[in-house]
Design an enzyme around this catalytic site. Structure first.
Site, short mmCIF file in Angstrom:
data_model
loop_
_atom_site.label_atom_id
_atom_site.label_comp_id
_atom_site.label_asym_id
_atom_site.label_seq_id
_atom_site.Cartn_x
_atom_site.Cartn_y
_atom_site.Cartn_z
N HIS A 79 0.83 -1.21 0.00
CA HIS A 79 0.00 0.00 0.00
C HIS A 79 0.87 1.27 0.00
CE1 HIS A 79 0.89 0.98 4.22
NE2 HIS A 79 0.75 -0.32 4.49
N GLU A 153 -1.88 -7.14 7.61
CA GLU A 153 -0.50 -6.98 8.04
C GLU A 153 -0.20 -7.87 9.25
OE1 GLU A 153 2.35 -6.75 7.44
OE2 GLU A 153 3.04 -4.66 7.32
#
Length: 509
Positions: A79, A153
């Site tokens: 990202h 994550e």
């Protein structure tokens, strides 16, 4: 559009799988056998060294991934910059940060970089910063974006939300272990890195089982590291070794195994970033030594669309352009020393870099020209390798016989030792940058040397002519290399091979 996969039940036991492993002596008098999915312990009468580093991996075994029916390319994107990235706050799998304006811009650059590709499907982490990045890159495509809970994550539990200095202050020894020995770091009864490697394996099972040939995956720093590492058979000891910058693009190629088992896998490139790869550090760590592996551009040997160890030849017109583009990219670095093989193509590329480096410091009225030491060494030659020609395709070294791969590997060991010795001669200076110019074959093998692998991994990496790969050594030349990027080609512009163009079985390449 987004569609979500249900969150899987927690995995209570880390499963077993066939992967490379090596032995390190732990601090508690036991031998710790490290692998991708778990750490085994067994009684040992010895005691000694502390900490866990990257030791020599001595074997390679195919990993247990679902077979693929046809060639599949998977493009991983981290990202863009988030608000917590900018603040220096530990995010983990929390979902309180969003993309900054810079992060949105990075995602747009990645969208343009991947604009010409016809992805079949996009998988995304469910966290906002990744979903937004995926939406920007996916653009106006009609297919839904599939969110997968396992792509979140790394879970960092009590660390999440803390500024890094707060982590140091509150957790002391635990925070230091997270920094120095992440694979064995434990918090709140969990081993985050080991759990992450398990999740990465689950992700690959779903991604590879999907009926598609071109897959986009948008996720995060740590999980993308784990995806790359588990795909090519590297364990948790490689955490923080394969960098993933904001909106960095990594590409993995999967080809069917003739035996119908786990596919053959090649890391086509690592961490191709929207901005220059030569700026910034190694995942937040300072480094005083950087080695840049420069693959010389196309030579007259490449006219028939193959790469070989044929007789020495000059760069062709495209190769000359690529050499100039490499020199321009490296203007962001002050290269101390350039070491090249004695072939005409390598010498031309090295001299082009040297001239541009020296001229860059001579633009002002009172400037003093900077001398860049250039050496042409036979240790970086491949002229003694048995003559073979091989199509320029992903994982090209997998197609060579045992004699040839053995010769390449042996020569790379000589070349790598020579390169480290040359670097040590100027290591007393700060921020030493050494550029090494040679044939892509040799650089692929030297990547293996730098990552402490064996020749069985030669087919797991790919380099294009004119590419650069950057290796940082935050712990000095004796420590493990941190791969900042591998097979970076964005500097070549229109003269580069598109990131998402598969070269597998490409007759027109």
């Amino acid at each position: 559009m987004l569609s979500s996969a249900p969150a899987p039940a927690p995995v209570s036991n880390l499963f077993r799988r066939r992967i490379p492993r090596f032995r390190e002596l732990g601090t508690s008098g036991v031998d710790v056998i490290l692998c991708s999915s778990r750490v085994q312990e067994k009684d040992s009468p010895s005691s000694g060294s502390s900490g866990v580093g990257v030791g020599l991996v001595t074997s390679w075994e195919s990993i247990s991934l679902p077979p693929v029916k046809s060639a599949k390319r998977v493009v991983l994107v981290r990202h863009g910059q988030s608000t917590w990235n900018a603040e220096g706050r530990i995010q983990g799998s929390s979902d309180f940060s969003v993309l900054t304006d810079k992060g949105e811009s990075q995602a747009e650059t990645s969208r343009q970089m991947l604009l010409g590709d016809s992805f079949d499907v996009c998988f995304s982490s469910p966290l906002s910063r990744s979903k937004r990045t995926a939406e920007i890159i996916w653009g106006t495509r009609n297919e839904e974006i599939i969110t997968d809970f396992n792509l979140r994550e790394i879970d960092l539990y009590s660390f999440q939300g803390l500024l890094k200095n707060e982590g140091k202050a509150r957790y002391g020894a635990a925070y230091r272990q997270w920094q120095a020995d992440a694979p064995n770091f434990c918090i709140d009864g969990h081993y985050p890195v080991r759990e992450l490697w398990t999740r990465a394996r689950l992700c690959w099972s779903r991604i590879l089982s999907h009926e598609s040939q071109s897959v986009l995956v948008v996720a995060h720093n740590a999980v993308n590291q784990a995806l790359v590492a588990t795909a090519i058979g590297l364990g948790t000891e490689y955490f923080r070794i394969l960098l993933q910058s904001n909106c960095g693009v990594s590409v993995l190629d999967f080809t069917p195994n003739p035996e119908g088992s786990s596919p053959q896998i090649c890391l086509n490139r690592l961490n191709q970033t929207p901005s220059s790869p030569v700026t910034g550090g190694s995942g937040g760590r300072k480094t005083n030594l950087r080695i840049i592996l420069v693959s010389h551009g196309f030579s007259m040997n490449n006219i028939d669309s193959t790469n070989s160890f044929a007789k020495d030849s000059q760069l062709n017109v495209l190769g000359v352009i690529q050499a100039q583009k490499i020199a321009e990219l490296l203007l962001d670095e002050k290269v101390k020393t350039i070491i090249s093989s004695t072939t005409a193509a390598s010498i031309k590329t090295a001299n082009t870099i040297s001239k541009v480096q020296e001229a860059a410091d001579c633009l002002g009225a009172d400037c003093v020209p900077r001398y860049v030491e250039t050496k042409h060494l036979s240790e970086l030659d491949v002229s003694n390798i048995p003559q073979r020609s091989q199509p320029l395709c992903s994982g090209w070294l997998r197609g060579y016989d045992e004699e040839t791969t053995g010769a390449i590997w042996n020569q790379s060991e000589i070349a790598w030792k020579c390169l480290l010795n040359q670097a040590s001669e100027v290591s007393e200076q700060e921020n030493v940058v050494v550029a090494a110019v040679a044939h892509p074959y040799l650089h692929i093998a030297m990547l293996g040397q730098s990552l402490k692998l064996t020749k069985e991994w030669l087919g797991c990496f790919h380099l294009d002519p004119g590419s650069i790969s950057i290796l940082d050594f935050p712990d000095g030349s004796d420590g493990p290399a941190v791969a900042r990027c591998i097979n970076y080609t964005a500097h070549l512009g229109r003269w580069s091979i598109p990131i998402t163009r598969s070269t597998i079985d490409d007759e027109n390449f």
